[in-house]
Design a protein around this motif. Structure first.
Motif, mmCIF file in Angstrom:
data_model
loop_
_atom_site.group_PDB
_atom_site.id
_atom_site.type_symbol
_atom_site.label_atom_id
_atom_site.label_comp_id
_atom_site.label_asym_id
_atom_site.label_seq_id
_atom_site.Cartn_x
_atom_site.Cartn_y
_atom_site.Cartn_z
ATOM 1 N N ASN A 293 0.767 -1.124 -0.166
ATOM 2 C CA ASN A 293 0.047 0.209 -0.013
ATOM 3 C C ASN A 293 0.887 1.229 0.079
ATOM 4 O O ASN A 293 0.327 2.308 0.296
ATOM 5 C CB ASN A 293 -1.158 0.149 1.375
ATOM 6 N N ARG A 294 2.021 1.063 -0.310
ATOM 7 C CA ARG A 294 2.915 2.554 -0.575
ATOM 8 C C ARG A 294 3.764 2.592 -1.781
ATOM 9 O O ARG A 294 3.671 3.697 -2.330
ATOM 10 C CB ARG A 294 4.067 2.239 0.599
ATOM 11 N N ALA A 295 3.854 1.475 -2.515
ATOM 12 C CA ALA A 295 4.629 1.561 -3.814
ATOM 13 C C ALA A 295 3.691 1.940 -5.014
ATOM 14 O O ALA A 295 2.436 1.995 -4.971
ATOM 15 C CB ALA A 295 5.360 0.230 -3.982
ATOM 16 N N SER A 296 4.370 2.344 -5.933
ATOM 17 C CA SER A 296 3.655 2.538 -7.264
ATOM 18 C C SER A 296 4.406 2.089 -8.388
ATOM 19 O O SER A 296 5.726 1.715 -8.264
ATOM 20 C CB SER A 296 3.464 4.100 -7.522
ATOM 21 N N VAL A 297 3.732 1.929 -9.399
ATOM 22 C CA VAL A 297 4.374 1.625 -10.770
ATOM 23 C C VAL A 297 4.024 2.444 -12.009
ATOM 24 O O VAL A 297 3.077 3.190 -11.917
ATOM 25 C CB VAL A 297 3.985 0.032 -10.909
ATOM 26 N N LEU A 298 4.801 2.161 -13.135
ATOM 27 C CA LEU A 298 4.241 2.992 -14.320
ATOM 28 C C LEU A 298 3.845 1.893 -15.219
ATOM 29 O O LEU A 298 4.310 0.853 -15.391
ATOM 30 C CB LEU A 298 5.502 3.676 -14.926
ATOM 31 N N ILE A 299 2.592 2.096 -15.831
ATOM 32 C CA ILE A 299 2.006 1.550 -16.787
ATOM 33 C C ILE A 299 1.397 2.370 -17.883
ATOM 34 O O ILE A 299 0.791 3.531 -17.607
ATOM 35 C CB ILE A 299 0.710 0.649 -16.211
ATOM 36 N N GLY A 300 1.990 2.443 -19.491
ATOM 37 C CA GLY A 300 1.602 3.289 -20.076
ATOM 38 C C GLY A 300 1.938 4.673 -19.791
ATOM 39 O O GLY A 300 1.613 5.565 -20.344
ATOM 40 N N GLY A 301 3.156 4.785 -19.200
ATOM 41 C CA GLY A 301 3.751 6.320 -19.094
ATOM 42 C C GLY A 301 3.079 6.845 -17.741
ATOM 43 O O GLY A 301 3.430 7.859 -17.192
ATOM 44 N N ARG A 302 1.835 6.145 -17.182
ATOM 45 C CA ARG A 302 1.340 6.764 -15.996
ATOM 46 C C ARG A 302 1.698 5.928 -14.642
ATOM 47 O O ARG A 302 1.843 4.879 -14.616
ATOM 48 C CB ARG A 302 -0.379 6.651 -16.307
ATOM 49 N N ARG A 303 1.485 6.661 -13.437
ATOM 50 C CA ARG A 303 1.832 5.927 -12.219
ATOM 51 C C ARG A 303 0.464 5.650 -11.651
ATOM 52 O O ARG A 303 -0.623 6.413 -11.662
ATOM 53 C CB ARG A 303 2.597 7.037 -11.429
ATOM 54 N N TYR A 304 0.493 4.313 -11.204
ATOM 55 C CA TYR A 304 -0.518 3.678 -10.289
ATOM 56 C C TYR A 304 -0.087 3.146 -8.932
ATOM 57 O O TYR A 304 1.032 2.740 -8.924
ATOM 58 C CB TYR A 304 -1.051 2.714 -11.261
ATOM 59 N N PRO A 305 -1.075 3.123 -8.218
ATOM 60 C CA PRO A 305 -0.706 2.491 -6.789
ATOM 61 C C PRO A 305 -0.486 0.976 -6.589
ATOM 62 O O PRO A 305 -1.561 0.407 -7.223
ATOM 63 C CB PRO A 305 -1.686 3.130 -5.787
ATOM 64 N N VAL A 306 0.327 0.460 -6.078
ATOM 65 C CA VAL A 306 0.106 -0.894 -5.666
ATOM 66 C C VAL A 306 -0.624 -1.240 -4.386
ATOM 67 O O VAL A 306 -0.453 -0.431 -3.546
ATOM 68 C CB VAL A 306 1.844 -1.477 -5.314
ATOM 69 N N VAL A 307 -1.310 -1.993 -4.555
ATOM 70 C CA VAL A 307 -2.800 -2.021 -3.423
ATOM 71 C C VAL A 307 -2.657 -3.550 -2.936
ATOM 72 O O VAL A 307 -2.551 -4.674 -3.689
ATOM 73 C CB VAL A 307 -4.022 -1.682 -4.123
ATOM 74 N N GLY A 308 -3.159 -3.766 -1.458
ATOM 75 C CA GLY A 308 -2.979 -4.981 -1.042
ATOM 76 C C GLY A 308 -1.612 -5.581 -0.803
ATOM 77 O O GLY A 308 -0.597 -4.868 -1.034
ATOM 78 N N THR A 309 -1.855 -6.459 0.161
ATOM 79 C CA THR A 309 -0.450 -6.999 0.617
ATOM 80 C C THR A 309 0.385 -7.548 -0.485
ATOM 81 O O THR A 309 -0.217 -8.320 -1.274
ATOM 82 C CB THR A 309 -0.766 -8.216 1.652
ATOM 83 N N ILE A 310 1.656 -7.215 -0.530
ATOM 84 C CA ILE A 310 2.485 -7.681 -1.605
ATOM 85 C C ILE A 310 2.568 -9.338 -1.273
ATOM 86 O O ILE A 310 3.330 -9.749 -0.031
ATOM 87 C CB ILE A 310 3.949 -7.114 -1.553
ATOM 88 N N ALA A 311 2.615 -10.143 -2.292
ATOM 89 C CA ALA A 311 2.713 -11.478 -1.817
ATOM 90 C C ALA A 311 3.990 -12.145 -2.604
ATOM 91 O O ALA A 311 4.764 -11.232 -2.955
ATOM 92 C CB ALA A 311 1.445 -12.175 -2.477
ATOM 93 N N MET A 312 4.135 -13.420 -2.295
ATOM 94 C CA MET A 312 5.622 -13.702 -2.973
ATOM 95 C C MET A 312 6.016 -13.680 -4.366
ATOM 96 O O MET A 312 6.949 -13.407 -4.661
ATOM 97 C CB MET A 312 5.508 -15.531 -2.309
ATOM 98 N N ASP A 313 4.912 -13.899 -5.129
ATOM 99 C CA ASP A 313 4.939 -14.037 -6.595
ATOM 100 C C ASP A 313 4.078 -12.899 -7.154
ATOM 101 O O ASP A 313 4.191 -12.805 -8.543
ATOM 102 C CB ASP A 313 4.434 -15.191 -6.921
ATOM 103 N N HIS A 314 3.230 -12.322 -6.463
ATOM 104 C CA HIS A 314 2.316 -11.495 -7.201
ATOM 105 C C HIS A 314 1.926 -9.840 -6.578
ATOM 106 O O HIS A 314 2.236 -9.868 -5.043
ATOM 107 C CB HIS A 314 1.026 -11.867 -7.407
ATOM 108 N N VAL A 315 1.852 -8.983 -7.246
ATOM 109 C CA VAL A 315 1.270 -7.793 -6.578
ATOM 110 C C VAL A 315 0.224 -7.260 -7.426
ATOM 111 O O VAL A 315 -0.076 -7.497 -8.571
ATOM 112 C CB VAL A 315 2.222 -6.530 -6.583
ATOM 113 N N MET A 316 -0.719 -6.430 -6.846
ATOM 114 C CA MET A 316 -1.784 -5.997 -7.434
ATOM 115 C C MET A 316 -1.745 -4.383 -7.602
ATOM 116 O O MET A 316 -1.210 -3.758 -6.772
ATOM 117 C CB MET A 316 -3.075 -6.364 -6.876
#
Length: 376
Positions: A293-316
């Motif tokens: 619930n702190r990180a963000s990513v870039l998709i298509g040049g736009r910034r979006y928040p990572v949400v929910g608990t970071i799991a071993m193999d996935h983030v949402m």
């Protein structure tokens, strides 16, 4: 490109740019020891070491002999210093692979002398002096006597003397200047004893940036080679380019209703109907759970928040109402569409430093080596 939709891009041109900046800063009369420990700070030690030696680097440094053996197995024969004091069972490795040990005690020196004598060889060593780090090394106020003892060992050759700054990355340089005075005291004592040493070194990245009086005959750039200043208190006297990008692809996307909980522990609830994108990178790849619930990513040049608990193999990722499709590139660290996320951006979120961010990237994440965004 790797088949797995999660990879690290290592820009060798950016690395070489940073290395040339170090050379410009220190001049041509000072040797450069490129620090490639911890898998070159997570970037890939063999490829980075090869690039360094093809450029401005004169020699290499690692933390453990096992790291150096990987370089030797890859055909890299350059002079390589091992920073950490050797354990007894590691002693033969220094001779088998022609590595330079850091000597921080008379006991270690005596063991190396014994091994060298058995092999009828002379072993080059660098002697570590503790001027204030409080970690490895001979105490500065008695180091000269210990160095004399080592110099009398017939099968050891002292080719280097070095120390380590404790706070050179801070704006207040008073303790660093104190350390320099202590190291100078040791060097003066050796001069009076007519003990000549080829390699004298103390400056890491912070010293290179801010303390030119610490260059001596050799410097040890580390984090700056990978495109980051060691803290936000140093100068930026050498321009740098980040070397590492961390990327993935959207593996799944679906719309969810308002008040839908996301991931383990239900630590995030949507506030309206949104599109949730799933990315196949998790804490097993080096993405800290503290970024939940702190990180963000870039998709298509736009910034979006990572949400929910970071799991071993996935983030949402909550992309709201935007159109995001399976296969779209995702950037955790790097640039996309004019936007950028740096290791410093990530580090600030969890009160750490870029060193930890890049070093934490798991070996299971493929490294792809590029030159100005082209595969090497």
């Amino acid at each position: 490109m790797p088949t797995r939709p999660g990879w690290v891009e290592v820009n060798l041109d950016a690395f070489s740019y940073n290395l040339r900046g170090v050379r410009k800063r220190v001049g041509f009369g000072v040797k450069i020891m490129a620090v490639v420990k911890a898998n070159a700070y997570g970037h890939g030690s063999v490829e980075i070491a090869r690039e360094a030696l093809a450029g401005e680097a004169d020699c290499l440094a690692v933390a453990f002999p096992e790291e150096a053996i990987a370089l030797r197995d890859a055909g890299l024969s350059a002079e390589t210093l091992v920073f950490t004091s050797p354990m007894w069972e590691q002693m033969p490795l220094y001779f088998d692979y022609k590595l330079i040990p850091a000597v921080a005690s008379i006991d270690v020196a005596a063991r190396l002398e014994e091994e060298a004598q058995k092999r009828n060889l002379r072993c080059p060593v660098h002697v570590k002096v503790d001027t204030g780090m409080g970690r490895l090394g001979f105490e500065w106020n008695s180091a000269a006597d210990s160095i004399v003892t080592i110099a009398r060992m017939p099968h050891l050759e002292i080719t280097g003397v070095f120390s380590h700054f404790a706070a050179a990355d801070e704006a207040d340089k008073s303790f660093s200047e104190n350390q320099l005075q202590r190291f100078g005291h040791v060097l003066d004592a050796l001069g009076k004893l007519r003990i000549e040493v080829q390699d004298v070194h103390m400056a890491g990245s912070a010293g290179i940036l801010d303390l030119p009086e610490s260059y001596f005959t050799m410097v040890r750039p580390g984090i700056m080679l990978y495109g980051y200043y060691p803290s936000q208190e140093t100068t930026e006297s050498v321009p740098l380019r980040p070397v590492m990008s961390i990327k993935s692809r959207v593996v799944f996307a679906k719309r969810v209703a308002e008040a839908t909980s996301i991931s383990y522990g239900r630590r995030y609830y949507t506030t309206r109907e949104v599109l949730i994108a799933t990315i196949p990178v998790g804490y097993a790849d080096g993405l800290s759970r503290r970024l939940t619930n702190r990180a963000s990513v870039l998709i298509g040049g736009r910034r979006y928040p990572v949400v929910g608990t970071i799991a071993m193999d996935h983030v949402m990722v909550d992309v709201g109402d935007d159109h995001v499709a399976v296969g779209d590139e995702v950037v955790f660290i790097g640039t996309q569409g004019g936007n950028q996320i740096t290791a410093w951006d990530v580090a600030r979120l969890i009160d750490t430093i870029p060193y930890e961010i890049t070093c934490s990237v798991s070996p299971r994440v493929p490294r792809v080596f590029v030159r100005d965004s082209r595969p090497d």
